[in-house]
Design an enzyme around this catalytic site. Sequence first.
Site, short mmCIF file in Angstrom:
data_model
loop_
_atom_site.label_atom_id
_atom_site.label_comp_id
_atom_site.label_asym_id
_atom_site.label_seq_id
_atom_site.Cartn_x
_atom_site.Cartn_y
_atom_site.Cartn_z
N GLU A 1 0.81 -1.23 0.00
CA GLU A 1 0.00 0.00 0.00
C GLU A 1 0.84 1.27 0.00
O GLU A 1 0.52 2.23 0.71
CB GLU A 1 -0.93 0.01 1.23
CG GLU A 1 -1.92 -1.11 1.23
CD GLU A 1 -2.83 -1.13 2.46
OE1 GLU A 1 -4.03 -1.39 2.29
OE2 GLU A 1 -2.35 -0.87 3.59
C1 TNX Z 1 -4.50 -3.88 4.66
S1 TNX Z 1 -2.88 -6.24 4.21
C2 TNX Z 1 -3.22 -3.64 5.13
C3 TNX Z 1 -3.05 -3.21 6.52
C4 TNX Z 1 -4.34 -3.04 7.24
C5 TNX Z 1 -5.27 -4.18 6.87
C6 TNX Z 1 -6.56 -4.16 7.62
C7 TNX Z 1 -1.79 -5.22 4.11
C8 TNX Z 1 -0.54 -5.71 3.59
N1 TNX Z 1 -2.07 -3.95 4.45
O1 TNX Z 1 -2.31 -2.01 6.55
O2 TNX Z 1 -4.11 -3.04 8.60
O3 TNX Z 1 -5.54 -4.09 5.49
O4 TNX Z 1 -7.31 -5.30 7.34
#
Ligand code: TNX
Length: 536
Positions: free
Chosen positions: A349
Amino acid sequence: MFLTFFSSAGTAACSGADIDTEDNPDITDSTSDELQLEAAPVALDKVIPAPVSVQSSASQTHTITQSTVIYTEANSAEAARVGEYLGTLLRPATGYPLPVRPASSVSSGIVLLLTGANPKVGASGYELDVDPSRILVRANTGAGLFAAVQTLRQLLPVTIEGSSTQTGPWQVAGGHVLDYPKFGYRGAMLDVARHFFPEGTVKRYIDHLARYKLNYLHLHLSDDQGWRIQIDAYPRLATYGGSTQVGGGPGGYYTKAVYTDIVDYAAARYITIVPEIDMPGHTNAALASVAELNCDNKAKPLYTGTDVGFSTFCMDAQHRDVVVKFVGDVVRELAALTPGPYIHLGGDEASSTSEPDYLAFEQRVMPLVAQAGKKLIGWHEILKANPETSAIPQYWGTTPTDSSVQAAAKRGLKILLSPANKAYLDMKYNRNTPLGQDWAGLIEARDAYNWNPASYLTGVSSSSVAGIEAPLWTETLTTLAHIEYMIFPRLPALAERGWASANQTWDQFKQRLAAQGPRWKKANITYYASPQVPWP
Ligand code: TNX
């Protein structure tokens, strides 16, 4: 996508509901209910994860008594340690002394041997033989003996979970078990960055993983809201970057001494810690603590919300060397705290990092892990930067088809499976679940069980799967009871997917799962009493 549900005090909640587990009847806190004694011993095939093969001998029940001795492989300190661990598990409820002694004969008591195992058990499996005269475990390693101990624990009556003396008899069903895992990596993750959890909570989480034969604990040690590990080169990361959390509570961090204590506690349970420092996004706590990681050289304010994708290390020409040196320093200190083979560098992300910056960043930091003597794990977005074949991408998508993951498998990389709509322990069970999120969907107990890691990803064969990991993100979770409510009963379902060879149906599994409920109650473990499970 992400809403703030709770203040750390558990008072403020949006979406109209004040959700405090103390008052919520849907959250089963353990009670001291009288538990009914089962007349017959637990059948050998009723454990979780399901063993590879079982032959029952109904007439061969073994009874552990006041005079039972735990004999362990002579001249093996490791076998003695596993024997001592077994004694520690069994003494409170039985009230028996259960001394641990070197094995000279294998004809009586509980015997843990590192010789004579069927070669099929490999480095993590075991054989268990139960007859009236003895309980005999054979394995090639301490890890195998330890796995057998967890099986044995589930074969004893529910009352073995009691913390004070209970009424026996302590019978174990007779027969033979041959057991070994399907995948080498069977993990869970705990996000200690969004909310900080103290050492005791992490240790209890480790105990829960050990019960179901998981062997990796991934600790998400940094994120926008907090940096949770002492780094001597940049002390402010922990002292300042760790000083808050989602909702604005005091946060916290692990000193190196405490962290080492956690690593050792896990190792004594054959669980390897995988530390993660997430980057180049999810880095606000670092950006708040170390000014020169920012393009304007100004430290960011601390952040206590739950948005994602807004932070990034600066990769412009003036900063990239500073940033890479920073990562190198952190990785070296982290590697020194890590006896296990892996360091996780996040990589997910990074929506505030431009594509060229992301690639430039990953291409410079990924080799730092190898330079520190470790192997890289990263969220599957790192595949954009073409990591070397020893790297393990952790797949967190919600569909079985991903071209970057397919291409990586073709290049020889092993994939770690955490599909968010199956394996994410922070997803709600149903629309009314008072905790968790739902961006990847609702995950009931059956959903956590009903998938096959070996054939889940399109175009990726079982031999390209390193294993599975169940992540627990903690934006909405502030207490041990919250954690347990989200992991039970889904964690055992996922653990079976990582261990068991046979692909049993939910209808078979749910019966075994139901039998765990009274054990959790007896052990004061909070869980979600899913209506899909026929709890006794
Ligand atoms: C996505 S999964 C994220 C996290 C969040 C999560 C909440 C991932 C690699 N990144 O930063 O905490 O969703 O479900």
